[in-house]
Scaffold this motif. Structure first.
Motif, PDB file in Angstrom:
ATOM      1  N   ILE A 289       0.857  -1.205   0.000  1.00 51.37           N
ATOM      2  CA  ILE A 289       0.000   0.000   0.000  1.00 51.37           C
ATOM      3  C   ILE A 289       0.888   1.249   0.000  1.00 51.37           C
ATOM      4  N   ILE A 290       1.889   1.229   0.876  1.00 51.38           N
ATOM      5  CA  ILE A 290       2.799   2.371   1.016  1.00 51.38           C
ATOM      6  C   ILE A 290       3.568   2.616  -0.285  1.00 51.38           C
ATOM      7  N   ASN A 291       3.999   1.537  -0.901  1.00 45.00           N
ATOM      8  CA  ASN A 291       4.829   1.685  -2.097  1.00 45.00           C
ATOM      9  C   ASN A 291       4.057   2.089  -3.355  1.00 45.00           C
ATOM     10  N   LYS A 292       2.743   2.247  -3.226  1.00 45.33           N
ATOM     11  CA  LYS A 292       2.000   2.881  -4.327  1.00 45.33           C
ATOM     12  C   LYS A 292       2.377   4.355  -4.396  1.00 45.33           C
ATOM     13  N   ASN A 293       2.785   4.925  -3.234  1.00 44.67           N
ATOM     14  CA  ASN A 293       3.128   6.346  -3.162  1.00 44.67           C
ATOM     15  C   ASN A 293       4.597   6.623  -2.886  1.00 44.67           C
ATOM     16  N   ASP A 295       8.809   4.759  -1.985  1.00 46.64           N
ATOM     17  CA  ASP A 295       9.736   3.719  -2.388  1.00 46.64           C
ATOM     18  C   ASP A 295      10.434   3.212  -1.137  1.00 46.64           C
ATOM     19  N   MET A 296       9.786   2.267  -0.475  1.00 46.91           N
ATOM     20  CA  MET A 296      10.323   1.767   0.789  1.00 46.91           C
ATOM     21  C   MET A 296      10.833   0.344   0.637  1.00 46.91           C
ATOM     22  N   GLU A 305       6.207   9.189   7.401  1.00 50.20           N
ATOM     23  CA  GLU A 305       5.568   9.429   6.079  1.00 50.20           C
ATOM     24  C   GLU A 305       4.834   8.181   5.599  1.00 50.20           C
ATOM     25  N   ALA A 306       5.504   7.046   5.767  1.00 48.93           N
ATOM     26  CA  ALA A 306       4.904   5.787   5.321  1.00 48.93           C
ATOM     27  C   ALA A 306       3.598   5.528   6.060  1.00 48.93           C
ATOM     28  N   LEU A 307       3.612   5.792   7.370  1.00 51.88           N
ATOM     29  CA  LEU A 307       2.400   5.555   8.167  1.00 51.88           C
ATOM     30  C   LEU A 307       1.285   6.513   7.765  1.00 51.88           C
ATOM     31  N   LYS A 308       1.658   7.711   7.325  1.00 53.35           N
ATOM     32  CA  LYS A 308       0.650   8.670   6.841  1.00 53.35           C
ATOM     33  C   LYS A 308      -0.069   8.108   5.624  1.00 53.35           C
ATOM     34  N   VAL A 309       0.706   7.531   4.721  1.00 55.45           N
ATOM     35  CA  VAL A 309       0.123   6.933   3.519  1.00 55.45           C
ATOM     36  C   VAL A 309      -0.853   5.828   3.917  1.00 55.45           C
ATOM     37  N   LEU A 310      -0.419   5.000   4.851  1.00 53.93           N
ATOM     38  CA  LEU A 310      -1.230   3.892   5.328  1.00 53.93           C
ATOM     39  C   LEU A 310      -2.512   4.406   6.013  1.00 53.93           C
TER      40      LEU A 310
END
Ligand code: AMO
Length: 428
Positions: A289-293, A295-296, A305-310
């Protein structure tokens, strides 16, 4: 008896003589009549002062009282449509118990909110504000709901030491304390002790107590002292632990909704008991899900930031399960070479709790410890408990203030603690 009724109790009466006490929230003088808005923890009351009844002297004396002065008033309660609250008290006598100096360092009746520093420095005044008090009413209710849940499930409430000899959650975040001729630390988590209690045959325990972390970062979601709600369950796996956790949270919210409706309304929060079970996604699913937005890399912990996307994607409570073994503490149970039986409970982008099925197998535990660069000798008191009959077990730690933040909707975790401890604050 200083008072016969709280203001809320008085608000239910009509034509009854009462003695009520509280703080002067506001005074308005309109010639021969004056209104004192009295406040206590339960609410407000309007004291209607009539010069013709009280006499000139008393009327003059009472109307000169300063805001936040503590008084008791004796008089009759009367229902009236003219008062905003639907009732008034007509005092015959007012007793002044403690005069408030002027000016106040922080206005209690003022709508404009002061900055956090001023508020904490004058916290006893800040806490008099009904919306600030509401956070602590909700906090107390959540805790009661959680405690009731655990007690009803036959958990034993325990207390483990807070002055300890070793780290549990990684060695960098410890507060050292002088312990006679030795160096000791404030405990980061009751982790090792709650696990030892499984070897002791306590079967299922919970602890609600402070945890200390010397985190350098000064954020709106970190404290250096917080209340950790810890649970440990024998003969249980990660799924069993998650079920107890989601039920505890749901009942905490339910209890708050049922018992602190007004406080939640004042905070502008509308909650209903959440539906169970909470969604469960694996670490790998979260990553995609995170890597749609972004590059982790696989195997990293999720950044803010990643948790924000989630959190944008899942606007509710959810578990992230099957974490990479690498990034979880030594005590979690491996699922295979790569994954663990650890989970985190999230609400949108916020982490509320971490837990896991634990590794109860002595040899494997020691090996993993060594692999993480820890010296098993320093953990002898803990490891001993695994050598003489340790049942499989699972548990979690839930940050009370993180949960209160979510339920009350406050933006800064400091608002959920009466006297917060952060990077710069040790007083009051
Ligand atoms: P963890 O370190 O993830 O896990 O902590 C558990 C929960 O405690 C809260 N928390 C904090 N709250 C405020 N300020 C802090 N500095 C802070 N640090 C942690 C969070 C977090 O999710 N032993 C494990 C738990 C277990 O596996 O049983 C542990 O301590 O809400």
């Amino acid at each position: 008896m200083l008072r016969t009724h709280t203001l809320k109790e008085a608000s239910q009466l009509d034509g009854v003589e009462v003695k009520v006490c509280g703080w002067i929230h506001d005074i308005r003088v309109l010639g021969r009549i004056a209104f004192i808005i009295l406040r206590d923890r339960s609410g407000f009351a309007q004291l209607t002062l009539i010069r013709g009844i009280l006499g000139k002297e008393k009327f003059k004396e009472y109307t000169k009282l300063t805001r936040e002065t503590v008084i008791c008033a004796r008089g009759k309660v009367q229902r009236t449509d003219q008062a905003k609250l639907g009732f008034e008290i007509l005092p015959e006598e007012i007793e002044v118990l403690s005069v408030a100096e002027t000016p106040l360092p922080l206005g209690v009746a003022d709508k404009v909110s002061a900055d956090m520093e001023t508020r904490i420095e004058n916290r006893f005044l800040d806490l008099r504000k009904p919306e600030v008090l509401s956070v602590f009413k909700v906090r107390s209710a959540i805790l009661q709901g959680i405690r009731d849940t655990l007690i009803s499930k036959n958990f034993l409430e325990v207390h483990t030491p807070k002055i300890v000899a070793t780290a549990t959650e990684g060695g960098t975040e410890l507060f050292p304390v002088r312990y006679f001729e030795k160096e000791a630390y404030l405990n980061q988590s009751p982790q090792l002790y709650k696990q030892i209690l499984m070897a002791a045959g306590f079967d299922r325990v919970f602890e609600i107590a402070p945890a200390f972390r010397a985190e350098e970062h000064n954020t709106t979601r970190h404290l250096n002292e917080f209340i950790s709600i810890d649970v440990e369950i024998s003969f249980a796996d990660d799924e069993d632990a998650m079920r107890v956790l989601e039920e505890s949270i749901a009942n905490g919210i339910k209890y708050a909704v049922e018992n602190e409706r007004e406080a939640l309304e004042l905070l502008g929060m509308k909650w209903k008991e959440p539906e169970l079970p909470f969604k469960r996604i694996t670490y790998d699913e979260a990553l995609s899900i995170i890597n749609k937005n972004m590059d982790m890399e696989w195997g990293e912990d999720f950044s803010t930031e990643a948790l924000k996307v989630l959190g944008e994607e899942i606007k509710d409570f959810y578990f992230i399960t099957q974490w990479p073994l690498e990034i979880k503490p030594f005590y979690v149970m491996p699922y295979d070479e790569k994954y663990s039986l650890a989970f985190d409970l999230m609400y949108r982008e916020k982490e509320l709790s971490s837990g896991a099925q634990r590794n109860h197998r002595y040899e494997s535990l020691v090996e993993i410890m060594k692999g993480k660069g820890l010296n098993p000798e320093n953990f002898e008191f803990y490891l001993r408990a695994f050598r003489y009959g340790m049942p499989p077990h699972a548990g979690w730690g839930l940050g009370l203030e993180r949960l209160v933040m979510i339920i009350t909707g406050v933006k800064n975790i400091r608002e959920c603690v009466i006297f917060p401890r952060d990077r710069t604050r040790l007083v009051p």
